[in-house]
Design an enzyme around this catalytic site. Structure first.
Site, mmCIF file in Angstrom:
data_model
loop_
_atom_site.group_PDB
_atom_site.id
_atom_site.type_symbol
_atom_site.label_atom_id
_atom_site.label_comp_id
_atom_site.label_asym_id
_atom_site.label_seq_id
_atom_site.Cartn_x
_atom_site.Cartn_y
_atom_site.Cartn_z
ATOM 1 N N HIS A 1 38.572 34.019 47.051
ATOM 2 C CA HIS A 1 38.691 35.462 46.837
ATOM 3 C C HIS A 1 39.245 36.179 48.071
ATOM 4 C CE1 HIS A 1 38.315 38.889 44.446
ATOM 5 N NE2 HIS A 1 37.016 38.917 44.187
ATOM 6 N N ASP B 1 42.950 37.845 44.284
ATOM 7 C CA ASP B 1 42.138 38.894 43.654
ATOM 8 C C ASP B 1 41.751 38.477 42.238
ATOM 9 O OD1 ASP B 1 42.279 40.528 45.884
ATOM 10 O OD2 ASP B 1 44.161 41.461 45.211
#
Length: 506
Positions: A477, A481
């Site tokens: 992450h 995204d």
């Protein structure tokens, strides 16, 4: 005169045993009651002493063979011919001087190239013993590195006269493993090695060394000989002595140097439970897998997103063309080529899943080196299919088949497992319905495949039975995204549910 060496009485209800180790070779001098070999049964380890003094003759039952009670193990030649070898063994001076004439013909066995960034290995298995004759390119031993197993072939024909790195030893990339004497000096090599080993054995304070099976058991349990009481001849430690010490709790495994943080000390175990446990040392490969997976969790911000795919169209296409495909290309058409193609297609649209973080930079890869996780008896490995995005279905299937076989056989090279940009892991072959795969650093994405299971689905307002598979994308992450991760997985789903999209690059 020849004396036969036979299997002794093994105990009540025990009718057979396995020859574990021979301590003598044909032609060697033996004294009365000297240990010739060791047998292992379901219950105990049995030593076989020499019934007479003489010279070791023929070995009838080799190591690893199963023999019954009173079976013939070997023969011993008695008489005057035995005296000379016995005297030669007692006098070390001539034996040490024997190889001088042939020292120039000895060949060193060195550690082979281990691969990029690999600086050491562990000697896992020796296939030959000192004194054994070897042919050129015959496998001598196997080394274990953090990533692969490496076989070491004989650089020349001759006799293995010396082993410098025993099993369990850690060696660096330039270490010498052993010495092979040339054919001219081969005959003298075995007696020299035996004579050289005799003083070393004497320093232990015992007439014979501990049982090899006991040495292995102590190594696996992390014990030293001082922590175990031997019940064999002259205090020799047997395998059951190690088991008894562990069960009684009198011997505590020596604490190894902490290679990585230990979460918590092990809780005390009752003696009756300890007796039923088995302690096995982790291989270097398994230690590396554990360390890398934990490092991935510690370093990356791993998140997983899920979706499901209807495999109807892929299965129909495969069933229609699989026979023609195999006939033309010589390889079976599986599901992995469809998934590889679908992932390559999706990575073009979402390039951050195919990128990696380097400090404060992001490295975008304009190519796809696809890692395909494969389970092997030694542990999980990830061979890499380079430039998979430029391959056809047939080329992908051939590459996966060939690398999968090499992985199971432990033949993968270091180069074949480096440089991957994305990974596919198929837990479905083991029956997994859903899982969250862990990233393969420094990659930023890994796709988890699972088993295909018929489920009731609503299709155009009607309930139909469809072959469904859950998909899982784990991603970093820090660089990917949620929108990108979900988009990637949706594109994979669309390509698999309508494979024509792959042909039209949609």
């Amino acid at each position: 005169m020849t004396t036969e060496v036979r299997v002794p009485t093994l105990g009540e209800s025990v009718t057979e045993a396995t020859v574990a180790t021979w301590f003598k070779k044909p032609g060697e001098a033996v004294a009365v009651d000297e240990m010739l070999c060791e047998l292992e049964t379901d219950k105990v380890t049995v030593e076989v002493p020499s019934p007479t003094a003489g010279t070791m003759g023929e070995i009838v039952a080799a190591e690893g063979e199963t023999v019954g009670v009173n079976a013939l193990l070997a023969t011993i030649a008695e008489g005057a011919g035995a005296a000379a070898p016995a005297e030669a063994k007692a006098s070390p001076a001539p034996a040490v001087a024997a190889p001088a004439a042939d020292s120039a013909k000895s060949v060193d066995v060195m550690v082979p190239t281990l691969g990029e960034s690999v600086t050491e290995a562990t000697v896992s298995t020796w296939f030959k013993k000192v004194g054994d004759t070897v042919a050129q390119d015959e496998m001598l031993c196997e080394l274990e590195t953090d990533k692969v197993s490496v076989e070491v072939p004989a650089p020349a024909a001759g006799v293995l006269s010396e082993i410098l790195a025993p099993e369990g030893a850690t060696v660096d990339a330039s270490a010498k493993l052993g010495v092979i004497s040339g054919s001219a000096g081969a005959a003298a090599a075995a007696p020299v090695a035996a004579a050289a080993a005799a003083p070393a054995a004497a320093t232990t304070g015992k007439d014979v060394a501990n049982a090899p099976s006991a040495e292995k058991a102590m190594a696996e349990a992390g014990l030293t000989a001082t922590q175990v009481t031997g019940t064999g001849r002259d205090g020799r430690i047997m395998k059951e002595d190690v088991q008894t010490a562990l069960a009684a709790g009198t011997a505590k495994p020596a604490a190894p140097a902490p290679a990585q943080p230990v979460a918590a000390p092990r809780a005390p175990v009752p003696a009756d439970d300890a007796a039923r446990e088995e302690r096995v040392k982790m291989t270097r490969l398994r230690q590396t897998i554990a360390r890398r997976l934990k490092d991935a969790q510690n370093a990356a911000a791993i998140l997983t997103t899920y979706n499901e795919v209807d495999m109807t169209e892929v299965m129909a296409l495969r069933n229609t063309y699989k026979d023609q495909f195999e006939k033309k290309h010589g390889v079976r058409l599986g599901f992995m080529s469809f998934f590889t193609k679908a992932c390559c297609h999706a990575l073009k649209e979402v390039p951050e899943v195919n990128a990696e973080i380097d400090g404060t930079d992001i490295l975008y890869k304009n190519f796809v080196h696809m890692g395909v996780a494969a389970g092997t008896p030694q542990g999980l490995v990830v061979p890499v299919i380079r430039d998979a995005d430029a391959m056809s279905f047939a080329e992908i299937e051939k590459a996966i088949s060939e690398k999968g076989k090499r992985a199971r056989d432990g033949k993968l090279s270091m180069a074949e497992m480096q440089g991957g940009t994305f990974t596919i892991s198929n837990g479905g072959v083991y029956g997994s319905l859903m899982s969250s795969p862990i990233l393969n650093p420094p990659q930023s994405g890994i796709l988890g495949m699972h088993k295909i299971q018929d489920r009731a689905m609503v299709i155009n307002g009607e309930i139909k039975i469809r072959p469904m598979m859950y998909l899982a994308l784990s991603y970093d992450h820090r660089i990917v995204d949620g929108k990108g991760a979900v988009t990637f997985l949706v594109r994979v789903k669309e390509a698999l549910e309508d494979p024509r999209r792959l042909l039209m690059d949609l």
